[in-house]
Design a protein around this motif. Structure first.
Motif, PDB file in Angstrom:
ATOM      1  N   MET A  65     -33.621   9.508 -33.451  1.00  0.00           N
ATOM      2  CA  MET A  65     -32.694   8.488 -32.980  1.00  0.00           C
ATOM      3  C   MET A  65     -31.522   8.336 -33.940  1.00  0.00           C
ATOM      4  SD  MET A  65     -31.828   6.416 -30.643  1.00  0.00           S
ATOM      5  CE  MET A  65     -33.320   6.349 -29.644  1.00  0.00           C
ATOM      6  N   SER A  66     -31.850   8.411 -35.283  1.00  0.00           N
ATOM      7  CA  SER A  66     -30.768   8.266 -36.251  1.00  0.00           C
ATOM      8  C   SER A  66     -29.764   9.384 -36.113  1.00  0.00           C
ATOM      9  CB  SER A  66     -31.335   8.229 -37.678  1.00  0.00           C
ATOM     10  OG  SER A  66     -32.040   9.433 -37.961  1.00  0.00           O
ATOM     11  N   SER A  67     -30.233  10.607 -35.805  1.00  0.00           N
ATOM     12  CA  SER A  67     -29.331  11.733 -35.623  1.00  0.00           C
ATOM     13  C   SER A  67     -28.429  11.516 -34.418  1.00  0.00           C
ATOM     14  CB  SER A  67     -30.145  13.022 -35.455  1.00  0.00           C
ATOM     15  OG  SER A  67     -29.297  14.124 -35.247  1.00  0.00           O
ATOM     16  N   LEU A  68     -29.007  11.008 -33.329  1.00  0.00           N
ATOM     17  CA  LEU A  68     -28.217  10.705 -32.142  1.00  0.00           C
ATOM     18  C   LEU A  68     -27.184   9.629 -32.462  1.00  0.00           C
ATOM     19  CD1 LEU A  68     -27.738  11.043 -29.082  1.00  0.00           C
ATOM     20  CD2 LEU A  68     -29.450   9.268 -28.717  1.00  0.00           C
ATOM     21  N   ARG A  69     -27.577   8.604 -33.205  1.00  0.00           N
ATOM     22  CA  ARG A  69     -26.667   7.516 -33.563  1.00  0.00           C
ATOM     23  C   ARG A  69     -25.537   8.049 -34.444  1.00  0.00           C
ATOM     24  NH1 ARG A  69     -30.234   4.314 -35.561  1.00  0.00           N
ATOM     25  NH2 ARG A  69     -30.761   3.346 -33.579  1.00  0.00           N
ATOM     26  N   ALA A  70     -25.867   8.968 -35.351  1.00  0.00           N
ATOM     27  CA  ALA A  70     -24.852   9.544 -36.223  1.00  0.00           C
ATOM     28  C   ALA A  70     -23.846  10.368 -35.427  1.00  0.00           C
ATOM     29  CB  ALA A  70     -25.516  10.413 -37.294  1.00  0.00           C
ATOM     30  N   THR A  71     -24.335  11.085 -34.419  1.00  0.00           N
ATOM     31  CA  THR A  71     -23.437  11.881 -33.582  1.00  0.00           C
ATOM     32  C   THR A  71     -22.501  10.997 -32.769  1.00  0.00           C
ATOM     33  OG1 THR A  71     -25.155  13.581 -33.410  1.00  0.00           O
ATOM     34  CG2 THR A  71     -23.338  13.694 -31.841  1.00  0.00           C
ATOM     35  N   VAL A  72     -23.039   9.893 -32.259  1.00  0.00           N
ATOM     36  CA  VAL A  72     -22.196   8.939 -31.538  1.00  0.00           C
ATOM     37  C   VAL A  72     -21.113   8.397 -32.468  1.00  0.00           C
ATOM     38  CG1 VAL A  72     -22.137   6.691 -30.386  1.00  0.00           C
ATOM     39  CG2 VAL A  72     -23.980   8.305 -29.880  1.00  0.00           C
ATOM     40  N   GLY A  73     -21.487   8.086 -33.708  1.00  0.00           N
ATOM     41  CA  GLY A  73     -20.514   7.613 -34.677  1.00  0.00           C
ATOM     42  C   GLY A  73     -19.452   8.659 -34.980  1.00  0.00           C
ATOM     43  N   GLN A  74     -19.872   9.911 -35.071  1.00  0.00           N
ATOM     44  CA  GLN A  74     -18.923  11.003 -35.314  1.00  0.00           C
ATOM     45  C   GLN A  74     -17.927  11.110 -34.167  1.00  0.00           C
ATOM     46  OE1 GLN A  74     -20.850  14.791 -35.994  1.00  0.00           O
ATOM     47  NE2 GLN A  74     -18.935  15.943 -35.784  1.00  0.00           N
ATOM     48  N   LEU A  75     -18.415  10.992 -32.943  1.00  0.00           N
ATOM     49  CA  LEU A  75     -17.532  11.066 -31.779  1.00  0.00           C
ATOM     50  C   LEU A  75     -16.553   9.900 -31.732  1.00  0.00           C
ATOM     51  CD1 LEU A  75     -20.079  12.220 -29.050  1.00  0.00           C
ATOM     52  CD2 LEU A  75     -18.029  13.459 -29.764  1.00  0.00           C
ATOM     53  N   SER A  76     -16.998   8.726 -32.178  1.00  0.00           N
ATOM     54  CA  SER A  76     -16.124   7.552 -32.143  1.00  0.00           C
ATOM     55  C   SER A  76     -14.932   7.708 -33.070  1.00  0.00           C
ATOM     56  CB  SER A  76     -16.911   6.299 -32.508  1.00  0.00           C
ATOM     57  OG  SER A  76     -17.295   6.325 -33.868  1.00  0.00           O
ATOM     58  N   GLN A  77     -15.045   8.591 -34.058  1.00  0.00           N
ATOM     59  CA  GLN A  77     -13.951   8.836 -34.988  1.00  0.00           C
ATOM     60  C   GLN A  77     -13.052   9.987 -34.551  1.00  0.00           C
ATOM     61  OE1 GLN A  77     -13.512   6.724 -37.577  1.00  0.00           O
ATOM     62  NE2 GLN A  77     -15.322   5.648 -36.746  1.00  0.00           N
ATOM     63  N   ALA A  78     -13.376  10.583 -33.428  1.00  0.00           N
ATOM     64  CA  ALA A  78     -12.613  11.750 -32.968  1.00  0.00           C
ATOM     65  C   ALA A  78     -12.208  11.594 -31.510  1.00  0.00           C
ATOM     66  CB  ALA A  78     -13.433  13.017 -33.164  1.00  0.00           C
ATOM     67  N   GLN A  79     -11.689  10.405 -31.163  1.00  0.00           N
ATOM     68  CA  GLN A  79     -11.285  10.137 -29.789  1.00  0.00           C
ATOM     69  C   GLN A  79      -9.842  10.551 -29.546  1.00  0.00           C
ATOM     70  OE1 GLN A  79     -13.353   8.601 -27.134  1.00  0.00           O
ATOM     71  NE2 GLN A  79     -14.700   9.538 -28.644  1.00  0.00           N
ATOM     72  N   LYS A  80      -9.518  10.800 -28.291  1.00  0.00           N
ATOM     73  CA  LYS A  80      -8.147  11.067 -27.923  1.00  0.00           C
ATOM     74  C   LYS A  80      -7.317   9.806 -28.129  1.00  0.00           C
ATOM     75  CE  LYS A  80      -9.087  12.467 -23.748  1.00  0.00           C
ATOM     76  NZ  LYS A  80      -8.911  13.010 -22.372  1.00  0.00           N
ATOM     77  N   PRO A  81      -5.977   9.919 -28.244  1.00  0.00           N
ATOM     78  CA  PRO A  81      -5.142   8.729 -28.421  1.00  0.00           C
ATOM     79  C   PRO A  81      -5.345   7.738 -27.282  1.00  0.00           C
ATOM     80  CG  PRO A  81      -3.873  10.723 -28.861  1.00  0.00           C
ATOM     81  CD  PRO A  81      -5.184  11.171 -28.290  1.00  0.00           C
TER      82      PRO A  81
END
Length: 241
Positions: free
Chosen positions: A1-17
């Motif tokens: 679960m922590s890995s999934l949460r970390a991936t979600v966090g990574q995606l939140s920092q790489a959003q389109k404008p």
């Protein structure tokens, strides 16, 4: 679960404008898409598989609109499928970025599914109005018909203007005015996600047609304004050529 949460966090920092993004897509659908994209990444799925899953969910909801008599239960089921399909539509691009970038095939598939979806959804509403005699006034059949035409023109216009801007570089830049929350709210009626939520009223024909018709009117106003803006932009581009 922590890995999934970390991936979600990574995606939140790489959003389109966020500039020019309607409120539902910006504040709701991208977040749903992040969770789906992270889950798909850890499950070893590809962006194209997520795109096809998005299309399948949307198609299932559309088929229900056209074939089942409107009811409260149907409204909930259709809305859930359309919202799920739209969330997965956001996830495929985020998954592609997470895996290192998209592909021409992925971009083509995503746009083809969108093009089919917008035509079939309003056609299904038209079929439902006709099959189940929701109204005594046959002229209301023109509402979904008008929505089909408007949506197709708007979709083509957005794709074409984007391609022309890319081809001509800085000579025709997109209109970027920051990521104002107010602007996101003002253009919210143009968001496909808002249209999905309107189907919560599908079990009550009078309420549904009022909301659906209001969305059509607002989108027509947006389309007229967009066409005027695009015309000026392309005329300026031609003057500089």
């Amino acid at each position: 679960m922590s890995s999934l949460r970390a991936t979600v966090g990574q995606l939140s920092q790489a959003q389109k404008p966020s500039a020019g993004t309607p409120a539902y897509s910006r504040f709701v659908n991208r977040r749903i898409g992040r969770v789906f994209a992270a889950a798909a990444f850890h499950a070893g799925r590809t962006p194209n598989q997520v795109s096809l899953a998005s299309g399948f969910c949307s198609l299932a909801g559309i088929v229900l609109v056209a074939t089942v008599r409107p009811s409260f239960g149907l409204a909930l089921g259709v809305t859930a499928l359309l919202v799920l399909g739209y969330g997965l539509d956001s996830a495929d691009g985020q998954l592609a970025r997470l895996r290192g970038g998209g592909s021409p095939l992925g971009e083509w598939l995503d746009h083809m599914i969108d093009a089919v979806k917008i035509v079939l959804l309003h056609s299904a509403v038209l079929i439902s109005f006709y099959r189940f005699d929701a109204f005594d006034n046959d002229s209301l059949l023109l509402v979904p018909l008008a929505y089909v035409c408007m949506s197709s023109v708007l979709f083509f216009g957005l794709i074409l203007i984007d391609q022309l801007r890319r081809r001509h570089g800085d000579a025709a830049k997109p209109n970027v005015r920051g990521d104002s929350v107010l602007k996101s709210l003002l253009i919210a009626p143009t968001d496909y996600g808002v249209l999905c939520l309107v189907f919560l009223a599908f079990g009550n024909p009078s309420v549904f047609v009022a909301l659906y018709g209001a969305l059509l009117a607002l989108n027509l106003l947006f389309l007229i304004a967009a066409i005027a803006k695009w015309y000026r932009e392309m005329a300026l581009l031609g003057a500089r050529a």
